[in-house]
Design a protein around this motif. Structure first.
Motif, mmCIF file in Angstrom:
data_model
loop_
_atom_site.group_PDB
_atom_site.id
_atom_site.type_symbol
_atom_site.label_atom_id
_atom_site.label_comp_id
_atom_site.label_asym_id
_atom_site.label_seq_id
_atom_site.Cartn_x
_atom_site.Cartn_y
_atom_site.Cartn_z
ATOM 1 N N UNK B 2 41.493 32.182 49.540
ATOM 2 C CA UNK B 2 40.127 31.800 49.227
ATOM 3 C C UNK B 2 39.307 33.022 48.857
ATOM 4 N N UNK B 3 38.195 32.762 48.188
ATOM 5 C CA UNK B 3 37.283 33.832 47.825
ATOM 6 C C UNK B 3 36.356 34.167 48.970
ATOM 7 N N UNK B 4 35.333 34.935 48.666
ATOM 8 C CA UNK B 4 34.320 35.281 49.646
ATOM 9 C C UNK B 4 33.476 34.040 49.929
ATOM 10 N N UNK B 5 33.270 33.736 51.201
ATOM 11 C CA UNK B 5 32.425 32.598 51.536
ATOM 12 C C UNK B 5 31.214 33.075 52.329
ATOM 13 N N UNK B 25 34.769 37.705 54.177
ATOM 14 C CA UNK B 25 35.335 38.358 52.995
ATOM 15 C C UNK B 25 36.724 37.818 52.665
ATOM 16 N N UNK B 26 37.234 38.243 51.536
ATOM 17 C CA UNK B 26 38.603 37.906 51.153
ATOM 18 C C UNK B 26 39.553 38.597 52.132
ATOM 19 N N UNK B 27 40.560 37.871 52.568
ATOM 20 C CA UNK B 27 41.508 38.416 53.529
ATOM 21 C C UNK B 27 42.156 39.679 52.974
ATOM 22 N N UNK B 89 17.849 35.645 47.459
ATOM 23 C CA UNK B 89 19.248 35.273 47.617
ATOM 24 C C UNK B 89 19.994 36.487 48.152
ATOM 25 N N UNK B 90 20.719 36.286 49.231
ATOM 26 C CA UNK B 90 21.488 37.372 49.843
ATOM 27 C C UNK B 90 22.952 37.188 49.476
ATOM 28 N N UNK B 91 23.483 38.165 48.761
ATOM 29 C CA UNK B 91 24.844 38.104 48.261
ATOM 30 C C UNK B 91 25.748 39.047 49.043
ATOM 31 N N UNK B 92 26.930 38.571 49.328
ATOM 32 C CA UNK B 92 27.946 39.377 49.985
ATOM 33 C C UNK B 92 29.093 39.595 49.005
ATOM 34 N N UNK B 93 29.706 40.752 49.063
ATOM 35 C CA UNK B 93 30.862 41.047 48.218
ATOM 36 C C UNK B 93 31.903 41.780 49.061
ATOM 37 N N UNK B 94 33.157 41.658 48.661
ATOM 38 C CA UNK B 94 34.203 42.420 49.344
ATOM 39 C C UNK B 94 35.159 43.004 48.315
ATOM 40 N N UNK B 95 35.891 44.005 48.752
ATOM 41 C CA UNK B 95 36.860 44.635 47.853
ATOM 42 C C UNK B 95 37.934 45.327 48.677
ATOM 43 N N UNK B 96 39.044 45.612 48.026
ATOM 44 C CA UNK B 96 40.014 46.532 48.605
ATOM 45 C C UNK B 96 39.412 47.931 48.500
ATOM 46 N N UNK B 97 40.098 48.883 49.070
ATOM 47 C CA UNK B 97 39.704 50.286 48.912
ATOM 48 C C UNK B 97 40.831 51.004 48.199
#
Lengths: 116, 116
Positions: B2-5, B25-27, B89-97
């Motif tokens: 799943x994506x970011x929720x 975040x994304x797993x 609107x509060x946005x959350x994002x995730x990423x690998x490093x």
């Protein structure tokens, strides 16, 4: 600090035509990343295309391509064969590749309307 | 998977109340970001979590804003004593490093906060 400028608050394009969205940025860094994100009314920010500053070749993703002019600090997005689903707010974004600063710096956005 | 929720999708609160906004975040993504999108200020960076390191809080607008990330996964953004100017609107994002900052940030659908 880096800044990103999108000088076109609104743009419109006829379906199947081509449109170019402008973006300029200011930085003293030599290595960085540039992005175009699309935000439809659902609010979900979707990555359209990315460009590494060290690459001279312009990035392309299907109907989307960029014109990256590093010396001019310009990063425009070209959408070919525009479709109704392309209608959205488009944001240009900058991210440093050095140090610990990983956050995106966004422009103010361009609202794209696609006319049938 | 799943994506970011993010939850809730929408939140209406009264001035002076505290609110909590959640981001999953994304797993496998070690980095997590919060951004705020408002009419007057555009898209602004708030805070950045990277693994177990101390978060980069440089974008938080006041000490009424705080965030936690538990177990390197879920994050909660807390706004105390909400003010009308917190409406956004509060946005959350995730990423690998990835080395050299090559990662891409993936965004959630956002939480729309309205402070009455």
């Amino acid at each position: 600090a880096q800044t990103v400028t999108q000088s076109q608050p609104e743009m419109s394009v006829q379906e199947a035509e081509t449109v170019t969205l402008s973006c300029t940025y200011d930085t003293s860094e030599s290595d960085y990343y540039l992005f175009w994100y699309k935000q439809p009314p659902s609010r979900q920010m979707i990555l359209v295309i990315r460009q590494e500053a060290y690459k001279q070749q312009n990035a392309t993703e299907n109907r989307f391509s960029v014109n990256f002019q590093k010396a001019a600090k310009s990063f425009s997005l070209k959408i070919s064969d525009s479709q109704l689903g392309d209608a959205a707010m488009y944001f240009c974004a900058y991210r440093s590749s050095s140090g610990s600063a990983r956050q995106l710096t966004f422009g103010s956005g361009t609202q794209l309307t696609v006319l049938p | 998977g799943a994506g970011v929720s993010q939850s809730p999708s929408n939140k209406v609160t009264e001035k002076g109340k505290d609110v909590e906004l959640r981001c999953d975040p994304i797993s496998g993504h070690t980095a997590l970001y919060w951004y705020r999108q408002s009419l007057g200020q555009g898209l602004e960076f708030l805070i950045y979590f990277q693994g177990n390191s101390a978060p980069d809080k440089s974008g938080l607008p006041s000490d009424r804003f705080s965030a936690e990330r538990t177990g390197g996964s879920v994050s909660t953004l807390t706004i105390q004593r909400t003010q009308q100017e917190d409406s956004a609107v509060y946005l959350c994002a995730s990423s690998r490093t990835l080395a050299g900052g090559k990662e891409t940030q993936y965004f959630g659908p956002g939480t729309r906060l309205l402070v009455l």
